[in-house]
Scaffold this active site. Structure first.
Site, PDB file in Angstrom:
ATOM      1  N   CYS A   1       7.818   3.813   5.656  1.00 34.20           N
ATOM      2  CA  CYS A   1       6.921   3.595   4.621  1.00 34.20           C
ATOM      3  C   CYS A   1       7.721   3.086   3.312  1.00 34.20           C
ATOM      4  CB  CYS A   1       5.991   4.878   4.089  1.00 34.20           C
ATOM      5  SG  CYS A   1       7.043   6.088   3.708  1.00 34.20           S
TER       6      CYS A   1
ATOM      7  N   CYS B   1      -0.949   8.960   7.398  1.00 40.44           N
ATOM      8  CA  CYS B   1      -2.183   8.386   6.832  1.00 40.44           C
ATOM      9  C   CYS B   1      -3.070   8.028   8.032  1.00 40.44           C
ATOM     10  CB  CYS B   1      -2.186   7.139   5.900  1.00 40.44           C
ATOM     11  SG  CYS B   1      -1.393   7.328   4.203  1.00 40.44           S
TER      12      CYS B   1
ATOM     13  N   CYS C   1      -3.310   4.663   9.682  1.00 43.04           N
ATOM     14  CA  CYS C   1      -2.247   3.882  10.094  1.00 43.04           C
ATOM     15  C   CYS C   1      -1.436   4.676  11.124  1.00 43.04           C
ATOM     16  CB  CYS C   1      -1.481   3.961   8.704  1.00 43.04           C
ATOM     17  SG  CYS C   1      -1.988   2.850   7.561  1.00 43.04           S
TER      18      CYS C   1
ATOM     19  N   CYS D   1       0.972  -1.223  -0.001  1.00 44.26           N
ATOM     20  CA  CYS D   1      -0.006  -0.003  -0.037  1.00 44.26           C
ATOM     21  C   CYS D   1       0.862   1.310  -0.138  1.00 44.26           C
ATOM     22  CB  CYS D   1      -0.939  -0.007   1.143  1.00 44.26           C
ATOM     23  SG  CYS D   1      -2.119   1.382   1.173  1.00 44.26           S
ATOM     24  N   CYS D   2       1.853   1.229   0.621  1.00 46.36           N
ATOM     25  CA  CYS D   2       2.801   2.477   0.737  1.00 46.36           C
ATOM     26  C   CYS D   2       3.533   2.730  -0.500  1.00 46.36           C
ATOM     27  CB  CYS D   2       3.876   2.288   1.976  1.00 46.36           C
ATOM     28  SG  CYS D   2       3.264   2.530   3.647  1.00 46.36           S
TER      29      CYS D   2
END
Ligand code: SF4
Length: 243
Positions: A216, A188, A191, A107-108
């Protein structure tokens, strides 16, 4: 030399070396606002960029707008590729990051690392607000990191939290409202949580991961095994995104 004089000297050196190919990259945490403030004093035309992952807290979007009003600049939002985001969500769900470290890194990668790499293709160097004291993984950050391209410059590498706080106060800089709610590092929305006394400053990032480095992938990579797993996951997403 004071911490402020040292940071100013580093920014001046960066401007004279990279000129119009230097940018500020900030996530609008305290340090990022300090660096942007120092850089805009040195060069009011320097581009200010941020990565808008699509999962930022509403309060971050508001502070970006108030920063633009204060300085009269347009902050460039670096956005992820919507096809890659959709392919990732279809394969693993929107909140895949809670499932394991490799999926969180995926995702990062899709929302941060790849968009930044695309945007930085025409940039020679960028300024960041990284400090050595933020975590163990940042303990050896150099002022000028020339290991990769673009060159990463961290004028606040040797600053202490008190340096950041006093500069913020003296300049009357805007502060992200989540600090008042106990956050010590802000990323985010899903997170990041507030810090707990005695924790490392970045412990509230991906707090459910006990052993992984709180990074990240923008500034530091994961261990080799996780990197390889992420590569495989990423290849699968890219195949689906670009058919
Ligand atoms: S911080 Fe969380 S939501 Fe943001 S890009 Fe990384 S895993 Fe995705």
């Amino acid at each position: 030399m004071t911490a402020i004089d040292s940071a100013r000297a580093i920014i001046e050196a960066a401007l004279s070396e990279f000129g119009g190919s230097l940018a500020v990259l900030t996530s609008f945490q305290r340090e990022g606002i300090v660096v942007a403030d120092l850089a805009l004093q040195a060069d009011p035309g320097i581009p200010v960029m941020t990565i808008d992952t699509g999962r930022l807290p509403e309060s971050t979007l508001k502070i970006i707008s108030s920063f633009e009003d204060r300085y009269g600049v347009a902050v460039e939002r670096i956005l992820p590729d919507p096809f890659e985001v959709n392919a990732m969500i279809e394969a693993h769900g929107r909140d895949l990051f809670y499932d394991d470290v490799a999926l969180r890194r995926l995702c990062c990668n899709v929302r941060k690392v790849r968009p930044l790499a695309r945007r930085m293709a025409g940039v020679e160097a960028y300024l960041t607000g990284i400090r050595r004291g933020q975590s163990d993984s940042r303990a050896n950050v150099e002022f000028f990191d020339r290991a990769g391209s673009p060159v990463k410059i961290s004028p606040l590498a040797d600053w202490l939290p008190a340096d950041v706080a006093s500069y913020t106060r003296e300049r009357g800089l805007p502060e992200h409202p989540l600090y008042a709610a106990g956050y010590t590092s802000i990323g985010c929305d899903p997170c990041t949580r507030a810090g707990v006394a005695g924790e490392d400053e970045r412990a509230g990032r991906w707090w459910w991961e006990n052993d992984a480095a709180k990074e990240c992938g923008l500034h530091f990579t994961a261990d080799g095994k996780t990197e390889r797993t992420v590569d495989v996951l990423l290849r699968d997403i890219l195949t689906k995104a670009h058919v």
